[in-house]
Design a protein around this motif. Structure first.
Motif, short mmCIF file in Angstrom:
data_model
loop_
_atom_site.label_atom_id
_atom_site.label_comp_id
_atom_site.label_asym_id
_atom_site.label_seq_id
_atom_site.Cartn_x
_atom_site.Cartn_y
_atom_site.Cartn_z
N PRO B 167 0.83 -1.20 0.00
CA PRO B 167 0.00 0.00 0.00
C PRO B 167 0.87 1.26 0.00
O PRO B 167 2.04 1.21 0.39
N ARG B 168 0.30 2.36 -0.43
CA ARG B 168 1.03 3.62 -0.37
C ARG B 168 0.77 4.30 0.95
O ARG B 168 1.58 5.08 1.44
N LEU B 169 -0.41 4.01 1.52
CA LEU B 169 -0.75 4.58 2.82
C LEU B 169 -1.24 3.46 3.73
O LEU B 169 -2.13 2.70 3.37
N LEU B 170 -0.60 3.36 4.89
CA LEU B 170 -1.02 2.36 5.87
C LEU B 170 -1.70 3.09 7.02
O LEU B 170 -1.11 3.97 7.64
N LEU B 171 -2.97 2.74 7.26
CA LEU B 171 -3.72 3.38 8.35
C LEU B 171 -3.75 2.44 9.54
O LEU B 171 -4.15 1.28 9.40
N LEU B 172 -3.34 2.92 10.69
CA LEU B 172 -3.34 2.08 11.88
C LEU B 172 -4.29 2.68 12.91
O LEU B 172 -4.15 3.84 13.27
N ASP B 173 -5.24 1.88 13.38
CA ASP B 173 -6.21 2.35 14.36
C ASP B 173 -5.84 1.79 15.73
O ASP B 173 -6.08 0.62 16.00
N GLU B 174 -5.23 2.60 16.56
CA GLU B 174 -4.77 2.18 17.89
C GLU B 174 -4.15 0.79 17.86
O GLU B 174 -4.68 -0.14 18.46
N PRO B 175 -3.03 0.65 17.16
CA PRO B 175 -2.49 -0.70 16.95
C PRO B 175 -2.02 -1.39 18.22
O PRO B 175 -1.86 -2.60 18.22
N THR B 176 -1.82 -0.66 19.30
CA THR B 176 -1.33 -1.32 20.51
C THR B 176 -2.37 -1.34 21.62
O THR B 176 -2.06 -1.67 22.76
N ALA B 177 -3.62 -1.01 21.28
CA ALA B 177 -4.66 -0.96 22.32
C ALA B 177 -4.80 -2.32 22.98
O ALA B 177 -4.87 -3.35 22.31
#
Lengths: 400, 251
Positions: B167-177
């Motif tokens: 991907p060109r953009l990686l979106l991470l949603d609270e990856p360590t929650a």
């Protein structure tokens, strides 16, 4: 072989051998013996084994892989039957055009119903398919009488005058002259085995259907269908559109059902609306779950199991029971017979329901799981070895 | 001009202004963090970016093309991959199968009808998935049932699945929650390594300041649906407005 790995090839060969020698295997008891009523090697029942096997194999491609539970697959079976009988009426008794058209018509019909029903998932999808199937049944029964011949059922009349039927052609369904209902009977001692033309046509088509189903299970397409079942959210966010995949699976399984319907009509050139009723749709669900949904061989086993016991249990009557238990004293015999007679003959559904509950509770993976457990007992493998590989056999080895 | 341009985005749920005039520009090949207290609109913004929500007004451009009105799978095919707060993987499938699915999606697009092809014979896909598993240090787990893995491994697998799509953009949603400290640090190291090895833009939504300040090059602070400030981590740390938003006016 044929683009399959070793394990799948073995499975296909085993099924082929079983299908080929079914007339022997299903008639283990001598004709005159008391146990002959448990024989299943007569043409009509053998045809049903493989035809409903095809139906269940196709249903499993949708239900077993994607998890979408259709409650209306009998509609495609019925449509296939009507299509085949119409071919007999218009073209003649050769079964080839009928079988081809039944697959095509069922596919188109499935595309239409699937396109609408697959807008929803889960229970709503099941209800939509059920509604469509019941609508089809009701229409076939009444409104569409010019096409379906209503409650009499569609059949070929002598006034039909088919296009390619010549005076020399057999006046019953045939494959280029090979009459479907004819059998060759072989007598060996007290045994008699019948080899029916229609059965072998169905069995060959079942093997083709089974082979295609293995290929689908092992294809990237099949992997995507399992992805649909596992996590649609992840699928959407992985750049995959779930709907065309489920629709394709729906159409393919509809075509399998159409083939089964076409074959039913080819064995007996009749098509009635009751073939589309919801009980028929429910039966294929039972077959698939009983045998083992999501496994390759499960649906075939389930279909065979249900059709066999349906026939055997329906044949047993009260006097048979009295014969079996005559050695018991009367005060015990009479209540016992009274109890058991509810489970036989017309009450066979009670037996099926009980068996189904037992299987679902104790063998959630169906008969296939039962077979695996027995296999493990025999080979003496402990459960521990299974766990070490991290592969619960039921889900990651559909072929076993 | 950033790779992701959010302009004047508004989103209202009934009486609640979830996003109010959000402007955001994520520059290519940076790690951009979006932080903010609970209810600041972080998740709403993320759902707008991936096509799950459509904003009332405004525009979201990715690489010069609008993402608004496109389905999540189309946005993914444009080059945006999303990692979820709770790892979203194919639990019923093996780790290897999990990794092959995004590789197929990258090669064949959103839908491909190939019911008679054999998975095992797609050598390019198999090789790519295996390489990715080696990169993620998971190759020894390839036959494992994905659902039976630990949370940290699931997260690793999910990130690997996203990366395998290049991907060109990686979106991470609270990856360590919800992760233990050790797992959190592993995830930070993994993301640092990914950034060092690839040309990739990472946008991260996070609660944990330790994670944010270890990774981010730019930080946007969101409060009550509006961006307060956007700056480098050093400047954000001491910014009075940020302290106010997080700790209340008295602090």
């Amino acid at each position: 072989m044929l683009g399959l790995d070793k394990k799948d090839t073995t499975l296909l060969i085993v099924v082929a051998v079983l299908a080929l020698f079914a007339p022997f295997l299903l008639n283990p008891f001598p004709t005159e013996s008391a146990l002959a009523q448990f024989n299943a090697g007569y043409p009509d029942l053998m045809q049903r084994f493989v035809i409903f096997g095809i139906f269940a194999i196709g249903f499993n491609i949708l239900f077993g892989l994607t998890g979408y539970l259709s409650f209306g697959h009998a509609a495609f079976l019925g449509v296939g039957s009507y299509a085949a009988v119409w071919m007999f009426k218009l073209l003649g008794y050769n079964v080839v055009p009928g079988i081809i058209l039944s697959v095509i018509v069922a596919g188109v019909f499935a595309l239409l119903i699937g396109f609408i029903s697959l807008r929803r998932s889960g229970i709503y999808f099941s209800i939509l398919t059920l509604a469509f199937a019941q609508m089809s049944f009701a229409m076939a029964y009444s409104v569409l009488t010019p096409i379906t011949n209503g409650e009499t059922g569609l059949q070929v009349y002598s006034s039909d005058n088919p296009l390619f039927q010549t005076a020399t052609d057999p006046n019953v369904p045939h494959l280029f002259g090979l009459v479907m209902r004819e059998s060759y009977t072989m007598k060996v001692g007290a045994w008699s085995f019948s080899f029916n033309n229609g059965y072998y046509l169905c069995a060959i088509l079942m093997l083709v259907a089974f082979y295609i189903s293995i290929r689908i299970f092992r294809s990237p397409f099949g992997l995507m269908l399992r992805a649909v079942k596992s996590n649609q959210q992840r699928m959407n966010y992985t750049g995959l559109s779930a709907r065309p995949y489920t629709l394709a699976a729906f159409v393919i399984s509809g075509m399998y059902a159409g083939l089964a319907g076409g074959l039913l009509a080819s064995m007996d050139p009749l098509a009635g609306a009751e073939r589309m009723q919801w009980t028929a749709s429910g039966e294929v669900v039972l077959m698939t779950i009983l045998g083992g949904a999501g496994t390759l061989i499960g649906p075939v086993l389930g279909a065979g199991f249900i059709k066999y016991f349906e026939n055997i249990f329906s044949k047993i009557n009260e006097s048979t029971l009295h014969g079996w238990f005559s050695w018991l004293p009367d005060p015990i015999e009479d209540p016992l017979v009274w109890l058991l007679e509810h489970f036989i003959g017309g009450g066979w559904a009670l037996t099926l329901g009980t068996l189904f509950m037992l299987v679902v509770i104790f063998l959630p993976g169906g008969l296939v799981e039962g077979g695996q457990r027995i296999g493990r007992l025999i080979s003496g493998k402990s459960r521990g070895t299974e766990d070490e590989t991290g592969k619960p056999a039921a889900t990651s080895h559909p072929a076993e | 001009m950033g790779i992701l341009e959010v302009k004047n985005v508004n989103k209202r749920f009934g009486g609640l202004q979830a996003l109010g005039n959000v402007n955001l520009s994520v520059a290519e090949n940076t790690v951009h963090a979006i932080i903010g207290p609970n209810g600041a609109g972080k998740s709403t913004l993320l759902n707008v970016l991936v096509g799950k929500l459509i904003p009332d007004t405004g525009s979201v451009m990715f690489d010069g093309k609008s993402v608004l009105g496109r389905a999540p799978y189309e946005i993914n095919q444009m080059g945006i991959s999303r990692v979820f707060q709770t790892p979203e993987i194919f639990g019923d499938l093996t780790v290897m199968e999990n990794m092959m699915i995004p590789c197929f999606a990258k090669r064949d697009g959103a839908f491909e009808l190939n019911p008679l092809a054999s998975v095992g014979k797609q050598t390019d896909i198999v090789e790519r998935a295996e390489q990715m598993l080696i990169d993620m240090k998971m190759i020894d787990k390839r036959h494992m049932h994905a659902a039976s893995m630990s949370r940290g491994d699931k997260r690793r697998l999910e990130i690997g699945m996203c990366l395998s799509q290049q991907p060109r953009l990686l979106l991470l949603d609270e990856p360590t929650a919800g992760m233990a400290r050790a797992d959190t640090n592993n995830t930070i190291d993994l993301l640092k390594q990914i950034k060092a090895e690839r040309d990739i833009t990472i946008a991260i939504i996070e609660h944990d300041m330790h994670v944010v300040f270890s990774l981010a090059e730019r930080i946007t602070v969101l409060a009550q649906g509006t961006p307060l400030v956007e700056d480098t981590p050093d400047k954000i740390k001491g910014h009075p407005k940020v302290r106010e938003a997080y700790l209340g006016e008295s602090a």
